[in-house]
Design a protein around this motif. Structure first.
Motif, short mmCIF file in Angstrom:
data_model
loop_
_atom_site.label_atom_id
_atom_site.label_comp_id
_atom_site.label_asym_id
_atom_site.label_seq_id
_atom_site.Cartn_x
_atom_site.Cartn_y
_atom_site.Cartn_z
N GLU A 1 45.13 32.11 40.84
CA GLU A 1 43.80 31.57 40.59
C GLU A 1 42.86 31.90 41.74
O GLU A 1 43.24 31.81 42.91
N ASN A 2 41.64 32.28 41.41
CA ASN A 2 40.56 32.55 42.37
C ASN A 2 40.87 33.61 43.42
O ASN A 2 40.23 33.64 44.48
N ASP A 3 41.86 34.43 43.18
CA ASP A 3 42.26 35.40 44.19
C ASP A 3 43.20 36.43 43.57
O ASP A 3 43.56 36.34 42.39
N VAL A 4 43.58 37.41 44.38
CA VAL A 4 44.59 38.40 43.99
C VAL A 4 45.48 38.60 45.21
O VAL A 4 44.96 38.69 46.33
N ASP A 5 46.79 38.72 45.01
CA ASP A 5 47.66 39.09 46.13
C ASP A 5 47.21 40.47 46.62
O ASP A 5 46.85 41.33 45.81
N TRP A 6 47.27 40.69 47.94
CA TRP A 6 46.76 41.95 48.48
C TRP A 6 47.47 43.17 47.87
O TRP A 6 46.83 44.15 47.50
N PRO B 1 51.77 39.27 49.69
CA PRO B 1 51.03 38.27 48.89
C PRO B 1 49.85 37.64 49.63
O PRO B 1 49.32 36.63 49.19
N SER B 2 49.40 38.27 50.74
CA SER B 2 48.26 37.67 51.45
C SER B 2 47.01 37.73 50.56
O SER B 2 46.96 38.50 49.59
N SER B 3 46.01 36.91 50.92
CA SER B 3 44.84 36.74 50.05
C SER B 3 43.89 37.94 50.13
O SER B 3 43.35 38.25 51.20
#
Ligand SMILES: Cc1cc2nc3c(=O)[nH]c(=O)nc-3n(C[C@H](O)[C@H](O)[C@H](O)COP(=O)(O)OP(=O)(O)OC[C@H]3O[C@@H](n4cnc5c(N)ncnc54)[C@H](O)[C@@H]3O)c2cc1C
Length: 466
Positions: free
Chosen positions: A178-183, A146-148
């Motif tokens: 929000e504003n991102d996706v898990d790697w 789940p890193s950014s």
């Protein structure tokens, strides 16, 4: 009265639930697939309005690969559900676009075009991008991470505009964060959009879904429509039955739920819900979609109107968060479903635009205000797209709009959050023995992703437990 008993009960007849049901029935289980709506398909269904037939959630099928390509999600779905690639009748895209940070980047189902376009717009970064593509092509799937993605891409590519440009499509096609996706999600989404590709079933979603429904019934599963699950009975920490809203009790030791993590725990009762659902588990991202029927094919309206899909962000930075108003039109997705190679001439020309929306604000509106806002804000969304593509409004013959309210009504997704909870459960397990999640909150999204999820959860848990 002795209740009916099933080997496995599947909640939801979306793509993941139907795929799970087919797999289990093929292996001889007595299976019921319970769907609260009177139609199958879930988020990807269909309806008729004003004499027009619309698909609900079909912009483009991701994960497209040509017939004969092995070892990909689409090949797996075909093989394991015994559906042939030809039967799906898929038309590949010609090109799509990402419009972001002042650039317009085209891509096709051959990643070379994307690399060339990134080279044109970001010449200093193209080598780093090629190295990233190579890494993503070979990255093992299935390891939770789940890193950014935003942070990792920034470290790799060193250009905030390029990072935004890659995040717009990946967020819009599946991020619950929000504003991102898990790697781990980014890897899946990047591959499904850019390394595999986009396609459209030639006649839209109806015949595509009919294949799944027919396989389900032919395999011997029961598809029970208008069967609203009100409760999952849990005894001694294990699932024992499901109870429908009309009081019917269906006994089972195994339940596979595609309703979502928070929604499923809610069905297990207040005690389990409050013990296991944490703040922040509910999804916050919902959408408003405007669908315009046009009097001509979109590609006749201008040079950039030949794209199958346009992902866009017109703000200085890409914002992907619940808006503090009814909609945020500064980013979104445009879909032109007739811009695929070989689209039949009789298909109706459509222009669809999807933007972020705040579920609570839409739910709070009185009926008159709701109707007025739908019109006003769909206009605002269409107006926003004229900054980078043709104004379709003079050619519009009919318009339909769906909001977070519509999404909740037809799919039961809490908060109209189509991508579900930001905390995915990749192994599908829950704190209740014999109860598993498939679909959106297991972490596989999109039509093909959802089907893969149903197949793997059925295989791992329900079939292994026999
Ligand atoms: C506007 C929009 C555009 C999209 N565009 C695309 C696209 O272009 N390409 C693509 O690949 N994907 C697209 N998607 C995403 C795709 O539709 C989903 O990822 C996928 O369909 C999810 O399938 P699922 O089976 O996990 O969940 P769902 O489809 O949500 O299925 C869950 C089912 O469970 C039922 N249910 C819930 N609670 C209960 C209950 N208590 N009792 C009985 N039944 C219940 C619901 O009614 C629903 O039918 C889009 C989605 C939307 C909404």
């Amino acid at each position: 009265m002795i209740p009916e008993r099933y080997d496995t009960i599947v909640i939801g007849a979306g793509l993941s639930g139907m795929a799970a049901g087919i797999r289990l029935a093929m292996f001889g289980q007595r299976v019921a697939v319970l769907e609260q709506h009177y139609l199958w398909g879930g988020l990807n269904s269909f309806y008729k309005r004003g004499g027009h037939l619309f698909d609900t959630g079909m912009h483009a099928l991701t994960n497209y690969v040509p017939k004969g390509t092995r070892g990909t999600p689409l090949a797996r779905v075909c093989k394991q559900l015994r559906i042939s690639h030809d039967e799906l009748n898929l038309l590949p895209q010609k090109t799509s676009q990402v419009v972001c940070a002042g650039h317009r980047v085209r891509f096709s189902n051959q990643v070379e075009l994307l690399i060339e376009e990134i080279g044109r717009c970001f010449p200093a970064r193209v080598d780093a991008f090629v190295a990233l593509v190579d890494e993503l092509r070979d990255a093992p799937l299935g390891e939770p991470d789940p890193s950014s993605a935003r942070e990792r891409l920034t470290a790799r590519l060193g250009d905030a505009d390029l990072v935004d440009l890659l995040l717009v499509p990946t967020c819009y096609y599946g991020s619950a964060r929000e504003n991102d996706v898990d790697w781990d999600q980014f890897v899946i989404l990047f591959r499904s959009i850019f390394l595999e590709g986009l396609a459209m079933p030639a006649e839209g979603i109806r015949p595509f879904l009919a294949l799944f429904k027919d396989r389900l019934v032919a395999a011997g599963a029961e598809l029970r429509l208008k069967s609203d699950v009100a409760r999952i009975e849990v005894e001694g920490g294990a699932a024992r039955a499901v109870v429908l809203a009309d009081g019917t009790r269906l006994a089972t030791d195994r339940v596979i739920s595609s309703a979502g993590w928070v929604e499923t725990m809610h069905l297990c009762g207040e005690a389990l819900e409050s013990e296991h659902v944490r703040p922040g588990d509910a999804g916050r991202l919902s959408f408003v979609e405007t669908i315009c029927v046009l009097d001509r094919w979109p590609h006749e309206l201008g040079p950039d109107m030949d794209a199958a899909v346009i992902f866009y962000s017109t703000g200085e930075r890409f914002r992907y968060e619940r808006p503090d108003r009814l909609v945020d039109v500064s980013s979104g997705v445009i879909s032109m479903p007739t811009n695929f190679a070989g689209t039949p001439a009789e298909r109706e020309p459509l222009f669809r635009v999807t933007v972020l929306a705040d579920h609570e604000r839409w739910v709070a509106l009185e009926e008159d205000e709701y109707v007025a806002r739908k019109q006003l804000l769909s206009d605002a969304a269409l107006e926003a797209t004229t900054a980078f593509c043709a104004d379709v409004r003079p050619h519009e013959t009919f318009r339909d709009v769906f909001t977070p309210r519509t999404l909740t009504k037809y799919t039961r997704k809490l908060g109209g959050a189509i991508y579900g909870s930001p905390r995915k459960r990749p192994d599908g397990s829950t704190p209740v023995a014999g109860l598993y999640l498939c679909g959106t909150d297991q972490g596989f999204l999109g039509v093909i992703g959802a089907a893969v999820s149903g197949i793997s959860i059925a295989t791992q848990h329900a079939m292994a437990a026999r």
